[in-house]
Enzyme design. Structure first.
Site, PDB file in Angstrom:
ATOM      1  N   GLY A   1     -90.739   0.065-114.480  1.00  0.00           N
ATOM      2  CA  GLY A   1     -89.797  -0.334-115.522  1.00  0.00           C
ATOM      3  C   GLY A   1     -90.178  -1.635-116.195  1.00  0.00           C
ATOM      4  O   GLY A   1     -90.288  -2.681-115.553  1.00  0.00           O
TER       5      GLY A   1
ATOM      6  N   GLY B   1     -88.385  -3.116-118.557  1.00  0.00           N
ATOM      7  CA  GLY B   1     -87.201  -3.649-119.252  1.00  0.00           C
ATOM      8  C   GLY B   1     -87.094  -5.134-118.975  1.00  0.00           C
ATOM      9  O   GLY B   1     -88.070  -5.788-118.585  1.00  0.00           O
TER      10      GLY B   1
ATOM     11  N   GLY C   1     -85.697  -6.677-116.538  1.00  0.00           N
ATOM     12  CA  GLY C   1     -85.972  -6.994-115.144  1.00  0.00           C
ATOM     13  C   GLY C   1     -87.462  -6.987-114.849  1.00  0.00           C
ATOM     14  O   GLY C   1     -88.009  -7.955-114.308  1.00  0.00           O
TER      15      GLY C   1
ATOM     16  N   VAL D   1     -92.215   8.021-114.040  1.00  0.00           N
ATOM     17  CA  VAL D   1     -92.146   8.060-112.577  1.00  0.00           C
ATOM     18  C   VAL D   1     -91.188   9.183-112.181  1.00  0.00           C
ATOM     19  O   VAL D   1     -90.043   9.217-112.626  1.00  0.00           O
ATOM     20  CB  VAL D   1     -91.666   6.706-112.014  1.00  0.00           C
ATOM     21  CG1 VAL D   1     -91.380   6.810-110.525  1.00  0.00           C
ATOM     22  CG2 VAL D   1     -92.722   5.650-112.289  1.00  0.00           C
TER      23      VAL D   1
ATOM     24  N   GLU E   1     -69.628  -3.771-131.466  1.00  0.00           N
ATOM     25  CA  GLU E   1     -70.670  -4.217-132.398  1.00  0.00           C
ATOM     26  C   GLU E   1     -71.055  -3.107-133.368  1.00  0.00           C
ATOM     27  O   GLU E   1     -71.238  -3.332-134.558  1.00  0.00           O
ATOM     28  CB  GLU E   1     -71.916  -4.651-131.616  1.00  0.00           C
ATOM     29  CG  GLU E   1     -71.791  -6.035-131.052  1.00  0.00           C
ATOM     30  CD  GLU E   1     -72.870  -6.336-130.014  1.00  0.00           C
ATOM     31  OE1 GLU E   1     -73.112  -7.518-129.779  1.00  0.00           O
ATOM     32  OE2 GLU E   1     -73.455  -5.393-129.441  1.00  0.00           O
TER      33      GLU E   1
HETATM   34  C1  FAD Z   1     -77.039  -0.880-126.766  1.00  0.00           C
HETATM   35  C2  FAD Z   1     -77.109  -1.930-125.666  1.00  0.00           C
HETATM   36  C3  FAD Z   1     -76.874  -3.247-125.967  1.00  0.00           C
HETATM   37  C4  FAD Z   1     -76.934  -4.222-124.978  1.00  0.00           C
HETATM   38  N1  FAD Z   1     -76.686  -5.526-125.296  1.00  0.00           N
HETATM   39  C5  FAD Z   1     -76.772  -6.490-124.340  1.00  0.00           C
HETATM   40  C6  FAD Z   1     -76.586  -7.863-124.647  1.00  0.00           C
HETATM   41  O1  FAD Z   1     -76.334  -8.211-125.801  1.00  0.00           O
HETATM   42  N2  FAD Z   1     -76.686  -8.775-123.650  1.00  0.00           N
HETATM   43  C7  FAD Z   1     -76.974  -8.413-122.360  1.00  0.00           C
HETATM   44  O2  FAD Z   1     -77.077  -9.280-121.500  1.00  0.00           O
HETATM   45  N3  FAD Z   1     -77.165  -7.118-122.047  1.00  0.00           N
HETATM   46  C8  FAD Z   1     -77.065  -6.161-122.997  1.00  0.00           C
HETATM   47  N4  FAD Z   1     -77.252  -4.842-122.671  1.00  0.00           N
HETATM   48  C9  FAD Z   1     -77.545  -4.519-121.297  1.00  0.00           C
HETATM   49  C10 FAD Z   1     -79.025  -4.730-121.073  1.00  0.00           C
HETATM   50  O3  FAD Z   1     -79.790  -4.000-121.996  1.00  0.00           O
HETATM   51  C11 FAD Z   1     -79.363  -4.239-119.738  1.00  0.00           C
HETATM   52  O4  FAD Z   1     -78.536  -4.900-118.816  1.00  0.00           O
HETATM   53  C12 FAD Z   1     -80.837  -4.500-119.418  1.00  0.00           C
HETATM   54  O5  FAD Z   1     -81.658  -3.806-120.335  1.00  0.00           O
HETATM   55  C13 FAD Z   1     -81.139  -4.022-118.027  1.00  0.00           C
HETATM   56  O6  FAD Z   1     -82.468  -4.365-117.732  1.00  0.00           O
HETATM   57  P1  FAD Z   1     -83.279  -3.520-116.672  1.00  0.00           P
HETATM   58  O7  FAD Z   1     -84.635  -4.130-116.601  1.00  0.00           O
HETATM   59  O8  FAD Z   1     -82.505  -3.354-115.426  1.00  0.00           O
HETATM   60  O9  FAD Z   1     -83.360  -2.070-117.317  1.00  0.00           O
HETATM   61  P2  FAD Z   1     -83.928  -1.620-118.727  1.00  0.00           P
HETATM   62  O10 FAD Z   1     -84.012  -2.741-119.690  1.00  0.00           O
HETATM   63  O11 FAD Z   1     -83.157  -0.410-119.092  1.00  0.00           O
HETATM   64  O12 FAD Z   1     -85.419  -1.219-118.359  1.00  0.00           O
HETATM   65  C14 FAD Z   1     -85.719  -0.101-117.615  1.00  0.00           C
HETATM   66  C15 FAD Z   1     -87.122   0.325-117.974  1.00  0.00           C
HETATM   67  O13 FAD Z   1     -87.520   1.322-117.054  1.00  0.00           O
HETATM   68  C16 FAD Z   1     -88.166   2.374-117.730  1.00  0.00           C
HETATM   69  N5  FAD Z   1     -87.972   3.587-116.952  1.00  0.00           N
HETATM   70  C17 FAD Z   1     -86.811   4.133-116.587  1.00  0.00           C
HETATM   71  N6  FAD Z   1     -87.030   5.239-115.863  1.00  0.00           N
HETATM   72  C18 FAD Z   1     -88.361   5.391-115.771  1.00  0.00           C
HETATM   73  C19 FAD Z   1     -89.200   6.337-115.159  1.00  0.00           C
HETATM   74  N7  FAD Z   1     -88.712   7.359-114.464  1.00  0.00           N
HETATM   75  N8  FAD Z   1     -90.539   6.202-115.270  1.00  0.00           N
HETATM   76  C20 FAD Z   1     -91.058   5.171-115.952  1.00  0.00           C
HETATM   77  N9  FAD Z   1     -90.310   4.239-116.551  1.00  0.00           N
HETATM   78  C21 FAD Z   1     -88.977   4.338-116.465  1.00  0.00           C
HETATM   79  C22 FAD Z   1     -87.483   2.425-119.081  1.00  0.00           C
HETATM   80  O14 FAD Z   1     -88.326   3.015-120.058  1.00  0.00           O
HETATM   81  C23 FAD Z   1     -87.213   0.952-119.358  1.00  0.00           C
HETATM   82  O15 FAD Z   1     -88.260   0.349-120.077  1.00  0.00           O
HETATM   83  C24 FAD Z   1     -77.210  -3.849-123.647  1.00  0.00           C
HETATM   84  C25 FAD Z   1     -77.454  -2.506-123.338  1.00  0.00           C
HETATM   85  C26 FAD Z   1     -77.408  -1.547-124.335  1.00  0.00           C
HETATM   86  C27 FAD Z   1     -77.698  -0.097-123.996  1.00  0.00           C
END
Ligand code: FAD
Length: 430
Positions: free
Chosen positions: A21, A23, A25, A93, A184
Protein backbone atom coordinates in the site's frame (compact mmCIF):
# COMPACT_ATOMS: atom_id res chain seq x y z
CA UNK A 1 6.41 -15.52 -11.10
CA UNK A 2 8.93 -14.76 -13.81
CA UNK A 3 8.47 -11.06 -13.22
CA UNK A 4 9.06 -11.35 -9.52
CA UNK A 5 12.22 -13.42 -9.95
CA UNK A 6 13.47 -11.05 -12.60
CA UNK A 7 13.16 -8.28 -10.04
CA UNK A 8 15.46 -10.16 -7.72
CA UNK A 9 12.98 -11.36 -5.12
CA UNK A 10 14.42 -14.82 -5.42
CA UNK A 11 17.67 -13.88 -3.71
CA UNK A 12 18.06 -14.50 -0.03
CA UNK A 13 18.63 -11.55 2.24
CA UNK A 14 17.79 -11.48 5.91
CA UNK A 15 16.01 -8.16 6.06
CA UNK A 16 13.41 -8.00 3.35
CA UNK A 17 10.75 -5.48 4.27
CA UNK A 18 7.64 -5.55 2.14
CA UNK A 19 5.09 -2.75 2.46
CA UNK A 20 1.65 -3.27 0.95
CA UNK A 21 0.00 0.00 0.00
CA UNK A 22 1.37 3.32 -1.13
CA UNK A 23 -1.26 5.46 0.54
CA UNK A 24 -0.55 7.92 3.32
CA UNK A 25 0.52 5.16 5.67
CA UNK A 26 2.82 3.32 3.29
CA UNK A 27 4.41 6.48 1.99
CA UNK A 28 4.98 7.83 5.45
CA UNK A 29 6.69 4.63 6.49
CA UNK A 30 8.95 4.67 3.44
CA UNK A 31 10.06 8.16 4.39
CA UNK A 32 10.68 7.14 7.97
CA UNK A 33 12.68 4.08 6.92
CA UNK A 34 14.68 6.13 4.49
CA UNK A 35 15.71 8.38 7.35
CA UNK A 36 16.45 5.62 9.81
CA UNK A 37 17.87 2.67 7.92
CA UNK A 38 21.49 2.70 6.94
CA UNK A 39 22.21 2.04 3.25
CA UNK A 40 22.04 -1.68 2.54
CA UNK A 41 20.56 -2.45 5.96
CA UNK A 42 17.30 -3.65 4.47
CA UNK A 43 15.76 -4.55 1.17
CA UNK A 44 12.59 -2.45 1.06
CA UNK A 45 9.83 -3.09 -1.48
CA UNK A 46 6.56 -1.21 -1.78
CA UNK A 47 3.62 -2.89 -3.52
CA UNK A 48 0.55 -1.09 -4.74
CA UNK A 49 -2.09 -1.91 -7.29
CA UNK A 50 -1.78 1.62 -8.63
CA UNK A 51 1.42 3.35 -9.59
CA UNK A 52 0.26 6.54 -7.95
CA UNK A 53 -0.52 7.77 -4.47
CA UNK A 54 -4.03 9.17 -4.29
CA UNK A 55 -4.44 12.43 -2.43
CA UNK A 56 -7.96 11.68 -1.22
CA UNK A 57 -8.66 14.96 0.59
CA UNK A 58 -9.09 16.67 -2.76
CA UNK A 59 -10.90 13.89 -4.54
CA UNK A 60 -14.17 15.78 -4.31
CA UNK A 61 -12.62 18.52 -6.42
CA UNK A 62 -11.98 15.98 -9.16
CA UNK A 63 -15.63 14.96 -8.87
CA UNK A 64 -16.71 18.52 -9.52
CA UNK A 65 -14.10 19.30 -12.14
CA UNK A 66 -12.20 21.82 -10.04
CA UNK A 67 -9.05 19.73 -10.37
CA UNK A 68 -7.93 17.39 -13.12
CA UNK A 69 -7.42 13.76 -12.03
CA UNK A 70 -3.67 13.91 -12.32
CA UNK A 71 -3.58 16.73 -9.78
CA UNK A 72 -4.44 14.28 -7.01
CA UNK A 73 -2.43 11.30 -8.24
CA UNK A 74 1.22 11.39 -7.30
CA UNK A 75 3.60 8.92 -8.99
CA UNK A 76 4.89 6.46 -6.43
CA UNK A 77 8.07 5.75 -8.36
CA UNK A 78 9.21 9.29 -7.73
CA UNK A 79 9.36 8.69 -3.99
CA UNK A 80 10.08 5.01 -3.80
CA UNK A 81 12.56 4.42 -6.58
CA UNK A 82 14.09 7.75 -7.49
CA UNK A 83 14.34 9.28 -4.05
CA UNK A 84 14.41 6.47 -1.50
CA UNK A 85 16.14 4.04 -3.90
CA UNK A 86 13.78 1.29 -2.80
CA UNK A 87 11.88 -1.06 -5.03
CA UNK A 88 8.32 -0.49 -6.25
CA UNK A 89 6.10 -3.09 -7.88
CA UNK A 90 2.69 -2.24 -9.27
CA UNK A 91 0.68 -5.32 -8.55
CA UNK A 92 -2.43 -6.48 -6.78
CA UNK A 93 -1.83 -8.30 -3.52
CA UNK A 94 -4.18 -11.24 -3.42
CA UNK A 95 -3.27 -13.13 -0.31
CA UNK A 96 -0.70 -13.35 2.44
CA UNK A 97 0.84 -16.65 3.36
CA UNK A 98 1.82 -16.15 6.97
CA UNK A 99 3.41 -19.54 7.38
CA UNK A 100 5.63 -19.17 4.30
CA UNK A 101 6.33 -15.48 4.97
CA UNK A 102 5.25 -14.56 1.47
CA UNK A 103 2.85 -12.22 -0.27
CA UNK A 104 0.96 -13.67 -3.23
CA UNK A 105 0.38 -11.09 -5.89
CA UNK A 106 -1.20 -11.10 -9.31
CA UNK A 107 2.35 -11.30 -10.65
CA UNK A 108 3.78 -13.97 -8.41
CA UNK A 109 5.02 -14.57 -4.91
CA UNK A 110 7.12 -12.09 -2.96
CA UNK A 111 8.89 -13.34 0.16
CA UNK A 112 9.38 -11.09 3.16
CA UNK A 113 11.03 -11.06 6.53
CA UNK A 114 8.93 -8.19 7.75
CA UNK A 115 5.59 -7.25 6.33
CA UNK A 116 3.72 -4.00 6.73
CA UNK A 117 0.12 -3.83 5.66
CA UNK A 118 -1.01 -0.33 4.80
CA UNK A 119 -3.70 -1.27 2.30
CA UNK A 120 -6.25 1.17 3.64
CA UNK A 121 -9.96 0.66 3.46
CA UNK A 122 -12.87 -0.08 1.19
CA UNK A 123 -16.25 1.58 0.85
CA UNK A 124 -18.64 0.52 3.57
CA UNK A 125 -22.21 0.07 2.35
CA UNK A 126 -23.31 -1.40 5.68
CA UNK A 127 -25.02 -4.13 3.69
CA UNK A 128 -27.67 -1.74 2.36
CA UNK A 129 -29.13 -3.30 -0.78
CA UNK A 130 -28.45 -1.55 -4.06
CA UNK A 131 -25.68 0.78 -2.90
CA UNK A 132 -23.02 -0.99 -4.93
CA UNK A 133 -25.19 -1.33 -8.01
CA UNK A 134 -26.95 2.03 -8.14
CA UNK A 135 -24.86 4.59 -6.28
CA UNK A 136 -21.54 6.04 -7.29
CA UNK A 137 -18.68 5.76 -4.81
CA UNK A 138 -16.29 8.50 -3.74
CA UNK A 139 -13.21 6.59 -2.70
CA UNK A 140 -11.16 6.00 -5.81
CA UNK A 141 -9.98 8.25 -8.60
CA UNK A 142 -12.11 6.45 -11.19
CA UNK A 143 -15.19 6.96 -9.02
CA UNK A 144 -14.61 10.69 -8.68
CA UNK A 145 -14.16 10.89 -12.44
CA UNK A 146 -17.41 9.02 -12.91
CA UNK A 147 -19.26 11.44 -10.62
CA UNK A 148 -17.92 14.32 -12.69
CA UNK A 149 -18.93 12.62 -15.92
CA UNK A 150 -22.44 11.97 -14.60
CA UNK A 151 -22.94 15.54 -13.43
CA UNK A 152 -21.84 17.03 -16.74
CA UNK A 153 -23.76 14.50 -18.82
CA UNK A 154 -26.91 15.27 -16.82
CA UNK A 155 -26.55 18.95 -17.65
CA UNK A 156 -25.94 18.23 -21.33
CA UNK A 157 -28.99 16.00 -21.57
CA UNK A 158 -31.21 18.29 -19.51
CA UNK A 159 -30.42 21.23 -21.74
CA UNK A 160 -32.00 19.55 -24.76
CA UNK A 161 -35.11 18.34 -22.92
CA UNK A 162 -38.19 20.40 -23.76
CA UNK A 163 -40.09 19.30 -20.65
CA UNK A 164 -39.17 21.36 -17.52
CA UNK A 165 -40.20 18.50 -15.21
CA UNK A 166 -37.88 16.11 -17.02
CA UNK A 167 -35.08 18.65 -16.85
CA UNK A 168 -35.44 18.96 -13.10
CA UNK A 169 -35.54 15.20 -12.68
CA UNK A 170 -32.29 14.88 -14.59
CA UNK A 171 -30.73 17.56 -12.46
CA UNK A 172 -31.64 15.97 -9.14
CA UNK A 173 -28.58 14.82 -7.20
CA UNK A 174 -28.59 12.90 -3.95
CA UNK A 175 -25.51 12.50 -1.78
CA UNK A 176 -25.78 9.92 0.99
CA UNK A 177 -23.61 10.55 4.03
CA UNK A 178 -23.16 13.95 5.68
CA UNK A 179 -19.60 13.31 6.78
CA UNK A 180 -16.71 15.37 5.39
CA UNK A 181 -16.85 13.78 1.92
CA UNK A 182 -20.60 14.26 1.53
CA UNK A 183 -20.53 17.79 2.88
CA UNK A 184 -17.58 18.87 0.76
CA UNK A 185 -18.97 17.24 -2.32
CA UNK A 186 -22.44 18.78 -1.97
CA UNK A 187 -21.02 22.24 -1.38
CA UNK A 188 -18.60 21.89 -4.25
CA UNK A 189 -21.35 20.70 -6.58
CA UNK A 190 -23.38 23.80 -5.85
CA UNK A 191 -20.31 25.95 -6.52
CA UNK A 192 -19.87 24.17 -9.81
CA UNK A 193 -23.48 24.80 -10.79
CA UNK A 194 -23.61 28.40 -9.59
CA UNK A 195 -20.30 29.51 -11.02
CA UNK A 196 -18.66 27.30 -13.63
CA UNK A 197 -21.86 26.10 -15.29
CA UNK A 198 -23.96 29.25 -14.97
CA UNK A 199 -24.60 30.74 -18.37
CA UNK A 200 -23.45 27.66 -20.28
CA UNK A 201 -26.86 26.05 -20.77
CA UNK A 202 -29.53 28.11 -22.49
CA UNK A 203 -32.45 26.04 -21.26
CA UNK A 204 -31.42 25.43 -17.69
CA UNK A 205 -32.42 27.82 -14.95
CA UNK A 206 -29.36 27.36 -12.77
CA UNK A 207 -31.11 28.79 -9.67
CA UNK A 208 -34.18 26.57 -9.90
CA UNK A 209 -33.53 23.44 -11.92
CA UNK A 210 -30.61 21.60 -10.26
CA UNK A 211 -31.19 20.31 -6.74
CA UNK A 212 -28.86 18.67 -4.27
CA UNK A 213 -30.11 16.60 -1.34
CA UNK A 214 -27.77 15.41 1.38
CA UNK A 215 -29.07 12.49 3.43
CA UNK A 216 -27.78 11.17 6.72
CA UNK A 217 -29.10 8.82 9.35
CA UNK A 218 -27.48 10.86 12.13
CA UNK A 219 -28.57 13.85 14.13
CA UNK A 220 -26.22 16.35 12.57
CA UNK A 221 -23.80 16.94 9.73
CA UNK A 222 -20.11 16.19 10.35
CA UNK A 223 -21.13 14.05 13.30
CA UNK A 224 -17.55 12.96 13.98
CA UNK A 225 -16.29 16.50 14.28
CA UNK A 226 -16.66 19.21 16.83
CA UNK A 227 -20.26 20.31 17.13
CA UNK A 228 -19.41 23.91 16.28
CA UNK A 229 -17.94 22.85 12.98
CA UNK A 230 -21.07 20.90 12.26
CA UNK A 231 -23.18 24.00 12.90
CA UNK A 232 -21.03 26.14 10.60
CA UNK A 233 -21.21 23.51 7.87
CA UNK A 234 -24.99 23.18 8.23
CA UNK A 235 -25.40 26.95 7.90
CA UNK A 236 -23.19 27.06 4.84
CA UNK A 237 -25.05 24.18 3.20
CA UNK A 238 -28.31 26.01 3.76
CA UNK A 239 -26.87 29.12 2.09
CA UNK A 240 -25.84 26.92 -0.80
CA UNK A 241 -29.38 25.57 -1.08
CA UNK A 242 -28.37 22.03 -0.27
CA UNK A 243 -31.40 20.23 1.12
CA UNK A 244 -29.98 18.48 4.19
CA UNK A 245 -32.15 15.69 5.58
CA UNK A 246 -30.95 14.27 8.84
CA UNK A 247 -32.36 11.30 10.80
CA UNK A 248 -33.07 9.74 7.42
CA UNK A 249 -31.61 6.24 7.30
CA UNK A 250 -31.38 4.83 3.81
CA UNK A 251 -32.87 1.36 3.52
CA UNK A 252 -32.26 0.67 -0.16
CA UNK A 253 -30.94 2.25 -3.32
CA UNK A 254 -32.67 1.30 -6.54
CA UNK A 255 -32.16 2.48 -10.10
CA UNK A 256 -32.76 6.23 -9.95
CA UNK A 257 -34.15 6.35 -6.42
CA UNK A 258 -33.28 6.14 -2.74
CA UNK A 259 -35.61 4.44 -0.27
CA UNK A 260 -35.47 5.56 3.31
CA UNK A 261 -36.91 4.18 6.50
CA UNK A 262 -38.64 7.43 7.31
CA UNK A 263 -40.35 8.76 4.23
CA UNK A 264 -41.28 8.34 0.62
CA UNK A 265 -38.87 7.20 -2.06
CA UNK A 266 -36.61 10.00 -3.30
CA UNK A 267 -35.94 10.04 -7.02
CA UNK A 268 -32.62 11.27 -8.43
CA UNK A 269 -30.63 10.97 -11.63
CA UNK A 270 -27.34 10.73 -9.77
CA UNK A 271 -26.88 9.11 -6.38
CA UNK A 272 -23.52 9.30 -4.66
CA UNK A 273 -22.63 7.13 -1.69
CA UNK A 274 -20.38 8.92 0.79
CA UNK A 275 -21.37 6.75 3.70
CA UNK A 276 -17.92 5.79 4.91
CA UNK A 277 -15.27 3.12 4.71
CA UNK A 278 -14.31 -0.06 6.47
CA UNK A 279 -10.95 -1.62 7.10
CA UNK A 280 -9.67 -3.57 4.17
CA UNK A 281 -6.85 -5.57 5.68
CA UNK A 282 -8.86 -6.25 8.80
CA UNK A 283 -11.49 -7.97 6.69
CA UNK A 284 -8.80 -9.66 4.63
CA UNK A 285 -7.11 -10.92 7.78
CA UNK A 286 -10.42 -12.38 8.88
CA UNK A 287 -10.96 -14.10 5.58
CA UNK A 288 -7.50 -15.18 4.71
CA UNK A 289 -5.47 -15.99 7.75
CA UNK A 290 -7.17 -19.01 9.16
CA UNK A 291 -9.47 -16.94 11.27
CA UNK A 292 -6.70 -15.00 12.94
CA UNK A 293 -8.23 -11.78 11.84
CA UNK A 294 -10.89 -12.29 14.47
CA UNK A 295 -8.35 -11.14 17.02
CA UNK A 296 -8.12 -7.75 15.41
CA UNK A 297 -10.06 -5.10 17.22
CA UNK A 298 -13.38 -4.23 15.67
CA UNK A 299 -15.41 -1.09 15.58
CA UNK A 300 -19.09 -0.57 14.99
CA UNK A 301 -20.31 -1.76 11.58
CA UNK A 302 -16.82 -2.62 10.44
CA UNK A 303 -15.41 0.81 11.15
CA UNK A 304 -12.07 1.22 12.85
CA UNK A 305 -12.43 1.15 16.58
CA UNK A 306 -11.70 4.34 18.43
CA UNK A 307 -9.73 2.85 21.29
CA UNK A 308 -6.42 4.40 21.85
CA UNK A 309 -4.63 1.08 22.19
CA UNK A 310 -5.51 -2.54 21.84
CA UNK A 311 -3.46 -5.65 22.19
CA UNK A 312 -3.78 -8.42 19.65
CA UNK A 313 -3.41 -11.85 21.14
CA UNK A 314 -2.56 -15.16 19.60
CA UNK A 315 -0.93 -13.79 16.48
CA UNK A 316 2.45 -15.34 16.88
CA UNK A 317 4.98 -15.14 14.09
CA UNK A 318 4.40 -13.19 10.94
CA UNK A 319 0.96 -11.84 11.30
CA UNK A 320 -1.03 -9.72 8.96
CA UNK A 321 -3.55 -7.25 10.15
CA UNK A 322 -4.40 -3.70 9.54
CA UNK A 323 -6.76 -0.93 10.11
CA UNK A 324 -8.51 0.86 7.37
CA UNK A 325 -8.91 4.48 7.29
CA UNK A 326 -12.00 6.20 8.35
CA UNK A 327 -12.41 9.90 8.30
CA UNK A 328 -12.55 10.70 11.95
CA UNK A 329 -9.11 12.18 11.73
CA UNK A 330 -10.39 15.42 10.42
CA UNK A 331 -12.71 15.71 13.32
CA UNK A 332 -9.95 14.85 15.67
CA UNK A 333 -7.71 17.42 14.02
CA UNK A 334 -10.46 19.94 14.24
CA UNK A 335 -10.61 19.37 17.95
CA UNK A 336 -6.91 20.07 18.07
CA UNK A 337 -6.01 16.83 19.81
CA UNK A 338 -2.38 15.93 19.76
CA UNK A 339 -1.47 12.46 18.63
CA UNK A 340 1.76 10.56 18.60
CA UNK A 341 3.42 9.86 15.27
CA UNK A 342 2.66 6.16 15.23
CA UNK A 343 4.41 5.25 11.98
CA UNK A 344 7.65 6.10 13.70
CA UNK A 345 6.85 3.31 16.14
CA UNK A 346 6.40 1.07 13.14
CA UNK A 347 9.79 1.91 11.80
CA UNK A 348 11.33 1.59 15.27
CA UNK A 349 9.81 -1.84 15.51
CA UNK A 350 11.44 -2.78 12.25
CA UNK A 351 14.77 -1.39 13.43
CA UNK A 352 14.54 -3.15 16.77
CA UNK A 353 13.73 -6.42 15.10
CA UNK A 354 16.64 -5.95 12.75
CA UNK A 355 18.89 -5.58 15.77
CA UNK A 356 17.58 -8.72 17.41
CA UNK A 357 15.54 -6.84 20.00
CA UNK A 358 11.99 -8.04 19.54
CA UNK A 359 9.42 -5.64 20.83
CA UNK A 360 6.44 -6.71 22.85
CA UNK A 361 3.53 -7.88 20.79
CA UNK A 362 1.02 -5.14 20.78
CA UNK A 363 -1.40 -3.39 18.57
CA UNK A 364 -1.53 0.34 18.64
CA UNK A 365 -4.49 2.14 17.34
CA UNK A 366 -4.18 5.85 17.39
CA UNK A 367 -7.25 7.98 17.69
CA UNK A 368 -6.70 9.49 14.34
CA UNK A 369 -7.35 7.25 11.41
CA UNK A 370 -5.79 9.57 8.87
CA UNK A 371 -3.82 6.56 7.82
CA UNK A 372 -2.98 3.24 9.23
CA UNK A 373 -0.13 0.84 9.31
CA UNK A 374 0.31 -2.54 10.74
CA UNK A 375 3.64 -4.14 11.30
CA UNK A 376 3.60 -7.83 11.96
CA UNK A 377 5.73 -8.28 15.00
CA UNK A 378 8.22 -11.12 15.05
CA UNK A 379 7.79 -11.68 18.72
CA UNK A 380 4.09 -12.14 19.21
CA UNK A 381 1.75 -10.05 17.36
CA UNK A 382 0.81 -7.28 15.11
CA UNK A 383 1.32 -3.60 15.44
CA UNK A 384 -1.16 -1.17 14.12
CA UNK A 385 -0.33 2.43 13.82
CA UNK A 386 -2.07 5.42 12.47
CA UNK A 387 -0.80 8.67 11.19
CA UNK A 388 -2.06 11.81 12.73
CA UNK A 389 -3.26 14.88 10.92
CA UNK A 390 -2.85 15.83 7.34
CA UNK A 391 -0.28 18.42 8.22
CA UNK A 392 1.97 15.65 9.41
CA UNK A 393 1.29 13.75 6.24
CA UNK A 394 2.16 16.79 4.20
CA UNK A 395 5.54 16.83 5.90
CA UNK A 396 6.14 13.37 4.56
CA UNK A 397 5.47 14.28 0.99
CA UNK A 398 8.60 14.66 -1.05
CA UNK A 399 10.10 18.10 -0.94
CA UNK A 400 10.00 19.57 -4.42
CA UNK A 401 12.99 21.75 -3.63
CA UNK A 402 16.21 20.49 -5.21
CA UNK A 403 18.38 18.40 -2.92
CA UNK A 404 20.57 20.57 -0.76
CA UNK A 405 18.21 23.55 -1.00
CA UNK A 406 16.52 24.94 2.09
CA UNK A 407 13.60 22.66 3.09
CA UNK A 408 10.23 24.12 2.30
CA UNK A 409 7.24 24.54 4.54
CA UNK A 410 4.76 21.62 4.51
CA UNK A 411 2.18 23.70 2.66
CA UNK A 412 4.69 24.44 -0.07
CA UNK A 413 5.44 20.79 -0.36
CA UNK A 414 1.81 19.95 -0.91
CA UNK A 415 1.29 22.72 -3.42
CA UNK A 416 3.14 21.13 -6.33
CA UNK A 417 1.14 18.02 -5.72
CA UNK A 418 -1.99 20.03 -6.23
CA UNK A 419 -0.71 21.90 -9.20
CA UNK A 420 0.83 18.83 -10.67
CA UNK A 421 3.42 20.20 -13.04
CA UNK A 422 6.48 19.61 -10.88
CA UNK A 423 6.28 15.88 -10.97
CA UNK A 424 4.91 15.14 -14.38
CA UNK A 425 2.09 13.32 -12.71
CA UNK A 426 0.46 12.45 -16.01
CA UNK A 427 2.78 9.48 -16.22
CA UNK A 428 1.43 8.12 -13.00
CA UNK A 429 -1.99 7.27 -14.31
CA UNK A 430 -2.15 3.66 -15.32
C1 FAD B 1 -12.81 11.19 -0.52
C2 FAD B 1 -11.92 11.12 0.71
C3 FAD B 1 -11.49 12.28 1.30
C4 FAD B 1 -10.68 12.24 2.44
N1 FAD B 1 -10.27 13.41 3.02
C5 FAD B 1 -9.46 13.38 4.11
C6 FAD B 1 -8.96 14.57 4.69
O1 FAD B 1 -9.26 15.67 4.22
N2 FAD B 1 -8.15 14.47 5.78
C7 FAD B 1 -7.79 13.26 6.31
O2 FAD B 1 -7.04 13.23 7.28
N3 FAD B 1 -8.25 12.12 5.77
C8 FAD B 1 -9.07 12.15 4.69
N4 FAD B 1 -9.54 10.99 4.14
C9 FAD B 1 -9.14 9.74 4.75
C10 FAD B 1 -7.77 9.38 4.22
O3 FAD B 1 -7.76 9.35 2.82
C11 FAD B 1 -7.43 8.04 4.69
O4 FAD B 1 -7.53 8.04 6.10
C12 FAD B 1 -6.02 7.65 4.26
O5 FAD B 1 -5.94 7.62 2.85
C13 FAD B 1 -5.69 6.29 4.80
O6 FAD B 1 -4.35 6.00 4.46
P1 FAD B 1 -3.88 4.50 4.32
O7 FAD B 1 -2.44 4.55 3.95
O8 FAD B 1 -4.30 3.70 5.49
O9 FAD B 1 -4.74 3.94 3.10
P2 FAD B 1 -4.86 4.48 1.61
O10 FAD B 1 -4.44 5.89 1.49
O11 FAD B 1 -6.22 4.10 1.17
O12 FAD B 1 -3.78 3.60 0.86
C14 FAD B 1 -3.94 2.26 0.64
C15 FAD B 1 -3.12 1.89 -0.57
O13 FAD B 1 -3.10 0.48 -0.66
C16 FAD B 1 -3.30 0.08 -2.00
N5 FAD B 1 -3.91 -1.24 -1.98
C17 FAD B 1 -5.05 -1.59 -1.39
N6 FAD B 1 -5.29 -2.90 -1.58
C18 FAD B 1 -4.26 -3.38 -2.31
C19 FAD B 1 -3.93 -4.64 -2.82
N7 FAD B 1 -4.70 -5.71 -2.61
N8 FAD B 1 -2.80 -4.79 -3.54
C20 FAD B 1 -2.00 -3.74 -3.76
N9 FAD B 1 -2.26 -2.51 -3.29
C21 FAD B 1 -3.37 -2.33 -2.57
C22 FAD B 1 -4.21 1.14 -2.57
O14 FAD B 1 -4.07 1.22 -3.98
C23 FAD B 1 -3.71 2.40 -1.87
O15 FAD B 1 -2.72 3.06 -2.61
C24 FAD B 1 -10.33 11.00 3.00
C25 FAD B 1 -10.77 9.82 2.40
C26 FAD B 1 -11.56 9.87 1.26
C27 FAD B 1 -12.01 8.58 0.60
Amino acid sequence: MALILALGFGRVTSNRIVIVGGGFGGLHLVRALERRLRPGEADVTLLDRNNYHLFTPLLYQVATGELPPHAVAYPLRQTIVREAKYRFVQTNVERIDLEAHAVDTADGRIPYDRLVLAAGSVTNDYGIPGVREHALGMKYLAEAQEVRRRILTSFERADVLPDPEGRRRLLTFIVIGAGPVGVELSASMRDLFDHSLRGSYANIDIDRDPSITLLDAGERVLATMDERLGRVAARRLEELRVDVRLRTPVSEVVDGAVRTKTGPELRASTIVWAGGVRDLARSAAGERTSGRGRHLPRGRAGRSPRHRRRRVRGMAGQTAGAAGAGRRSRGASARGESRPPHPRRADRTIRAQGQGRPRRARTHIGRSPAASLSVPDDAQGCRLCRLSCLDRLARELPDPAPRGAKPRKPADRVAPLLFHDTYGVEHSLA
